[in-house]
Scaffold this motif. Sequence first.
Motif, PDB file in Angstrom:
ATOM      1  N   ARG A 188       0.837  -1.209   0.000  1.00  0.00           N
ATOM      2  CA  ARG A 188       0.000   0.000   0.000  1.00  0.00           C
ATOM      3  C   ARG A 188       0.867   1.253   0.000  1.00  0.00           C
ATOM      4  N   TRP A 189       1.996   1.191   0.698  1.00  0.00           N
ATOM      5  CA  TRP A 189       2.919   2.327   0.689  1.00  0.00           C
ATOM      6  C   TRP A 189       3.360   2.645  -0.745  1.00  0.00           C
ATOM      7  N   ILE A 190       3.769   1.587  -1.454  1.00  0.00           N
ATOM      8  CA  ILE A 190       4.246   1.770  -2.824  1.00  0.00           C
ATOM      9  C   ILE A 190       3.152   2.399  -3.694  1.00  0.00           C
ATOM     10  N   LYS A 191       1.933   1.883  -3.581  1.00  0.00           N
ATOM     11  CA  LYS A 191       0.823   2.429  -4.365  1.00  0.00           C
ATOM     12  C   LYS A 191       0.589   3.897  -4.033  1.00  0.00           C
ATOM     13  N   SER A 192       0.629   4.218  -2.737  1.00  0.00           N
ATOM     14  CA  SER A 192       0.425   5.597  -2.309  1.00  0.00           C
ATOM     15  C   SER A 192       1.526   6.509  -2.827  1.00  0.00           C
ATOM     16  N   MET A 193       2.756   6.020  -2.820  1.00  0.00           N
ATOM     17  CA  MET A 193       3.873   6.808  -3.345  1.00  0.00           C
ATOM     18  C   MET A 193       3.666   7.143  -4.823  1.00  0.00           C
ATOM     19  N   LYS A 194       3.192   6.159  -5.576  1.00  0.00           N
ATOM     20  CA  LYS A 194       2.945   6.372  -7.003  1.00  0.00           C
ATOM     21  C   LYS A 194       1.761   7.306  -7.229  1.00  0.00           C
ATOM     22  N   ASP A 195       0.659   7.038  -6.517  1.00  0.00           N
ATOM     23  CA  ASP A 195      -0.565   7.814  -6.721  1.00  0.00           C
ATOM     24  C   ASP A 195      -0.401   9.278  -6.341  1.00  0.00           C
ATOM     25  N   ASN A 196       0.433   9.536  -5.329  1.00  0.00           N
ATOM     26  CA  ASN A 196       0.580  10.896  -4.811  1.00  0.00           C
ATOM     27  C   ASN A 196       1.868  11.579  -5.260  1.00  0.00           C
ATOM     28  N   PHE A 197       2.588  10.936  -6.182  1.00  0.00           N
ATOM     29  CA  PHE A 197       3.813  11.519  -6.752  1.00  0.00           C
ATOM     30  C   PHE A 197       4.809  11.941  -5.653  1.00  0.00           C
ATOM     31  N   VAL A 198       5.011  11.022  -4.714  1.00  0.00           N
ATOM     32  CA  VAL A 198       5.907  11.275  -3.578  1.00  0.00           C
ATOM     33  C   VAL A 198       7.323  11.558  -4.063  1.00  0.00           C
ATOM     34  N   THR A 199       7.968  12.526  -3.430  1.00  0.00           N
ATOM     35  CA  THR A 199       9.332  12.919  -3.805  1.00  0.00           C
ATOM     36  C   THR A 199      10.381  12.527  -2.768  1.00  0.00           C
TER      37      THR A 199
ATOM     38  N   GLU B  25       8.775  -3.600  -6.947  1.00  0.00           N
ATOM     39  CA  GLU B  25       9.012  -4.456  -8.115  1.00  0.00           C
ATOM     40  C   GLU B  25       9.432  -3.679  -9.352  1.00  0.00           C
ATOM     41  N   GLU B  26       9.328  -2.366  -9.324  1.00  0.00           N
ATOM     42  CA  GLU B  26       9.715  -1.574 -10.489  1.00  0.00           C
ATOM     43  C   GLU B  26      10.288  -0.244 -10.020  1.00  0.00           C
ATOM     44  N   GLU B  27      10.980   0.425 -10.929  1.00  0.00           N
ATOM     45  CA  GLU B  27      11.608   1.692 -10.580  1.00  0.00           C
ATOM     46  C   GLU B  27      10.563   2.785 -10.346  1.00  0.00           C
ATOM     47  N   ILE B  28      10.820   3.599  -9.329  1.00  0.00           N
ATOM     48  CA  ILE B  28      10.032   4.811  -9.088  1.00  0.00           C
ATOM     49  C   ILE B  28      11.019   5.971  -9.171  1.00  0.00           C
ATOM     50  N   SER B  29      10.939   6.719 -10.237  1.00  0.00           N
ATOM     51  CA  SER B  29      12.012   7.677 -10.556  1.00  0.00           C
ATOM     52  C   SER B  29      11.823   9.066  -9.964  1.00  0.00           C
ATOM     53  N   ASN B  30      10.644   9.348  -9.359  1.00  0.00           N
ATOM     54  CA  ASN B  30      10.432  10.700  -8.845  1.00  0.00           C
ATOM     55  C   ASN B  30      10.898  10.880  -7.400  1.00  0.00           C
ATOM     56  N   ILE B  31      11.398   9.815  -6.760  1.00  0.00           N
ATOM     57  CA  ILE B  31      11.908   9.928  -5.384  1.00  0.00           C
ATOM     58  C   ILE B  31      13.308  10.521  -5.424  1.00  0.00           C
ATOM     59  N   LYS B  32      13.482  11.686  -4.785  1.00  0.00           N
ATOM     60  CA  LYS B  32      14.798  12.329  -4.818  1.00  0.00           C
ATOM     61  C   LYS B  32      15.595  12.141  -3.531  1.00  0.00           C
ATOM     62  N   SER B  33      14.947  11.709  -2.451  1.00  0.00           N
ATOM     63  CA  SER B  33      15.716  11.402  -1.242  1.00  0.00           C
ATOM     64  C   SER B  33      14.998  10.367  -0.391  1.00  0.00           C
ATOM     65  N   ILE B  34      15.796   9.490   0.220  1.00  0.00           N
ATOM     66  CA  ILE B  34      15.324   8.542   1.230  1.00  0.00           C
ATOM     67  C   ILE B  34      16.238   8.737   2.434  1.00  0.00           C
ATOM     68  N   PHE B  35      15.678   9.182   3.543  1.00  0.00           N
ATOM     69  CA  PHE B  35      16.524   9.357   4.720  1.00  0.00           C
ATOM     70  C   PHE B  35      15.944   8.573   5.890  1.00  0.00           C
ATOM     71  N   THR B  36      16.832   8.138   6.763  1.00  0.00           N
ATOM     72  CA  THR B  36      16.450   7.184   7.797  1.00  0.00           C
ATOM     73  C   THR B  36      17.364   7.317   9.004  1.00  0.00           C
TER      74      THR B  36
ATOM     75  N   PHE C 249      14.719   2.965  -6.508  1.00  0.00           N
ATOM     76  CA  PHE C 249      14.550   4.422  -6.524  1.00  0.00           C
ATOM     77  C   PHE C 249      15.863   5.045  -7.027  1.00  0.00           C
ATOM     78  N   PRO C 250      16.166   4.886  -8.307  1.00  0.00           N
ATOM     79  CA  PRO C 250      17.503   5.186  -8.842  1.00  0.00           C
ATOM     80  C   PRO C 250      17.933   6.648  -8.748  1.00  0.00           C
ATOM     81  N   LYS C 251      16.983   7.582  -8.674  1.00  0.00           N
ATOM     82  CA  LYS C 251      17.344   8.996  -8.622  1.00  0.00           C
ATOM     83  C   LYS C 251      17.391   9.548  -7.200  1.00  0.00           C
ATOM     84  N   SER C 252      17.252   8.668  -6.224  1.00  0.00           N
ATOM     85  CA  SER C 252      17.212   9.116  -4.830  1.00  0.00           C
ATOM     86  C   SER C 252      18.601   9.211  -4.223  1.00  0.00           C
ATOM     87  N   GLU C 253      18.746  10.176  -3.333  1.00  0.00           N
ATOM     88  CA  GLU C 253      19.918  10.246  -2.454  1.00  0.00           C
ATOM     89  C   GLU C 253      19.533   9.503  -1.191  1.00  0.00           C
TER      90      GLU C 253
END
Length: 456
Positions: A220-231, A248-259, A276-280
């Motif tokens: 559901r997280w993945i679907k929400s990220m796609k539907d809401n164009f999460v960055t 299961e597939e690339e999501i290219s609009n994510i620009k950062s993942i921090f944890t 998430f190939p374009k993420s920092e």
Amino acid sequence: MNYFNLLCDIRENNRNKNFLIIDERVYNYNYIYKEIDNIQRILKNSIKFDGYNILIFSKSFYFQVISFFVSNALNNIPIICHHSLSYKLLKEIISKNNINYVISDEKLEFDEEEIVKDLSEEIKHIYVYKFNSKDKILNHKNICFGAFTSGSTNTPKVLYRSYESWTDYFYTQNNIFKIDLKSILFMNGSLSFTGNLNTLLSVLYEGGTIVTIESLSPRRWIKSMKDNFVTNIYLIPSKLKLLSQVAEEEISNIKSIFTGSELLFNDIAHNLKNNFPKSEIILYYGASELSFITYITYEEMNLKPLSVGRPFPGIKVFIKKDCIYVDTKYHVFGVEVPCTVNDMGYIDKDGYLFLQGRKEDIINKNGIKISLLKIEQEIKKIKEIIECVAASYDNSLKGNEIAVFIIIDEDINKEDILNKLKNKLMPVEIPKKVFFVKSLPLNDSGKIDKKKLKDI
């Protein structure tokens, strides 16, 4: 200045912009402001304001957000409490932390004289409880909110913060985490965890949008990220592991993942980078008392595995008697810096910090110092394992021994786990007991409560 004032300022230019998207329900800045303003007007007739401790008890993300800002609107001090507490511990927290009021969206089993007013007729599902605490906390004028941490006892204590102790650093942290006006950030979990609360308020600071799914459902997280164009994504490493397993597939609009809060292992980071190939990707190390301390990027993780990086700008870190000391001005009230939270570690020749656990996580067995954190790290690398915590116990014949408590995602038995560890750990580090559990006890900060493991 407080966070309701900040919300009012941001709302002026963003009235119709989405602030919160919770389980696909959308709330813009103007709606949230009006909801808060309406509730605080009604509450003014039921509770005192100006410097009182307000404990927020709810598992609802929306209720936590609204109650936090309502408390600030009344010039009171919001303190969001972890929801999975027993009534006994909740009463101890109220008594020992000078809590004046509890606001909840559920009827709680307190004594009748402690109920101020059932406001559920005027405001949907809001109940207010009053307690015979001291009139208000001393020197409250600079205190904006409180957050829980675990003290030396079983009762969590409140750490108080000024507005500036977080907001004065938002510009710096947001620059590192790539948060700005256009950010749409996904997060999951309670705001009683200070990492979540800090992230929400840092996005508000920029006028961005928060997206959350309240359930632990990575698909559901993945679907929400796609539907809401999460960055941007903020999740603790154990949740990022779950996310990486279902992406299961690339999501290219994510620009950062921090944890933060735990170590992020290289294999999980690699999987995230593929999805998430374009993420920092950034792992940070911090403490409730001191805020951000160090951070490390994806590229650096490959060079310095298991490091938590180098200091954030303006933060000084050094080692004294194997303890990590931090000099920062972004700390809670009552802390003298330089300060240690009793984490053990070392800094290598390139200035990178490595954690070895807390003092109590270092045990002596047959003259050999053993890090329980190291054992946890190796077990968490096993792909079938979701979560793990190591603890010591006393063996009357052999002294300290090691037990591990494990949550698994796929079938794996004790023998398989121990065999995998034999190539990674010394014989003396191999756990003697392995417990498979469905969940681990949490403290009020949302972290694993090792003191309660003895009850499992």
